[in-house]
Design a protein around this motif. Structure first.
Motif, PDB file in Angstrom:
ATOM      1  N   ARG A 103       0.744  -1.163  -0.107  1.00 16.37           N
ATOM      2  CA  ARG A 103       0.029  -0.157  -0.099  1.00 16.37           C
ATOM      3  C   ARG A 103       0.927   1.395   0.009  1.00 16.37           C
ATOM      4  O   ARG A 103       1.932   1.337   0.754  1.00 16.37           O
ATOM      5  CB  ARG A 103      -0.753   0.050   1.219  1.00 16.37           C
ATOM      6  N   CYS A 133      -3.037   6.971   3.685  1.00 16.48           N
ATOM      7  CA  CYS A 133      -2.969   6.257   2.381  1.00 16.48           C
ATOM      8  C   CYS A 133      -4.431   6.457   2.240  1.00 16.48           C
ATOM      9  O   CYS A 133      -5.474   6.725   2.847  1.00 16.48           O
ATOM     10  CB  CYS A 133      -2.721   4.854   2.522  1.00 16.48           C
ATOM     11  N   GLU A 173      -7.705   4.250   0.145  1.00 15.88           N
ATOM     12  CA  GLU A 173      -8.019   2.879  -0.244  1.00 15.88           C
ATOM     13  C   GLU A 173      -9.494   3.275  -0.800  1.00 15.88           C
ATOM     14  O   GLU A 173     -10.402   3.676  -0.366  1.00 15.88           O
ATOM     15  CB  GLU A 173      -8.168   2.079   0.911  1.00 15.88           C
ATOM     16  N   GLU A 174      -9.433   2.866  -2.178  1.00 17.51           N
ATOM     17  CA  GLU A 174     -10.811   2.982  -2.893  1.00 17.51           C
ATOM     18  C   GLU A 174     -11.232   4.553  -2.760  1.00 17.51           C
ATOM     19  O   GLU A 174     -12.531   4.582  -2.326  1.00 17.51           O
ATOM     20  CB  GLU A 174     -11.901   2.094  -2.557  1.00 17.51           C
ATOM     21  N   VAL A 203     -13.773   0.670   4.666  1.00 24.13           N
ATOM     22  CA  VAL A 203     -12.746  -0.058   3.875  1.00 24.13           C
ATOM     23  C   VAL A 203     -11.916  -0.695   4.990  1.00 24.13           C
ATOM     24  O   VAL A 203     -10.807  -1.094   4.928  1.00 24.13           O
ATOM     25  CB  VAL A 203     -11.697   1.084   3.157  1.00 24.13           C
ATOM     26  N   ARG A 209      -9.195  -4.574   6.330  1.00 19.70           N
ATOM     27  CA  ARG A 209      -8.222  -4.970   5.366  1.00 19.70           C
ATOM     28  C   ARG A 209      -6.672  -4.997   5.660  1.00 19.70           C
ATOM     29  O   ARG A 209      -5.935  -4.801   4.802  1.00 19.70           O
ATOM     30  CB  ARG A 209      -8.543  -4.174   4.076  1.00 19.70           C
ATOM     31  N   ILE A 260      -5.474  -2.158   6.783  1.00 19.78           N
ATOM     32  CA  ILE A 260      -4.790  -0.918   6.751  1.00 19.78           C
ATOM     33  C   ILE A 260      -4.481  -0.110   7.830  1.00 19.78           C
ATOM     34  O   ILE A 260      -3.103   0.235   7.969  1.00 19.78           O
ATOM     35  CB  ILE A 260      -6.174   0.192   5.922  1.00 19.78           C
TER      36      ILE A 260
END
Length: 91
Positions: free
Chosen positions: A3, A16, A18-19, A45, A48, A50
C-alpha cells in the motif's frame, strides 16, 4: 500487495487512500518521542489490514530515525503487544 503510505511530516500524519477513502495515523513528535494519538480507518474500508500497515510504517519510520514511541492510540498499543519486534521502541 503493498500500500502507498505517505508521511506528511508537517501535519504529523501518515496517510493512505483505499478506494478513494482517506485512512490516517496521527502522531505528535516531542524531541525524539513519537506519540501515536489516533489511527483512523473508516468502516467502508475496514478489515483490510490498513491500520496495521499504517502502524507498521510509523513504527519503521520511528526506528529509522532513532525515535521512541508512546502508543496512546489503543490500536497502536495493541499492535505493538502483538508484534514483539517493536517492543524496544516503546518510550
Amino acid at each position: 500487495m503493498s500500500r502507498a503510505i505517505e508521511h506528511h511530516e508537517a501535519r504529523q500524519r501518515f496517510e493512505c487512500t483505499e478506494e478513494g477513502v482517506s485512512c490516517v495515523l496521527d502522531y505528535q513528535l516531542s524531541g525524539t518521542v513519537m506519540t501515536i494519538t489516533h489511527t483512523g480507518v473508516p468502516q467502508a474500508v475496514g478489515g483490510r489490514g490498513i491500520a496495521a500497515d499504517l502502524t507498521r510504517h510509523a513504527l519503521d519510520t520511528a526506528r529509522g530515525r532513532g525515535w521512541k514511541v508512546r502508543p496512546v492510540c489503543s490500536y497502536a498499543a495493541a499492535y505493538i503487544k502483538r508484534h514483539p519486534e517493536y517492543q524496544d521502541l516503546v518510550a
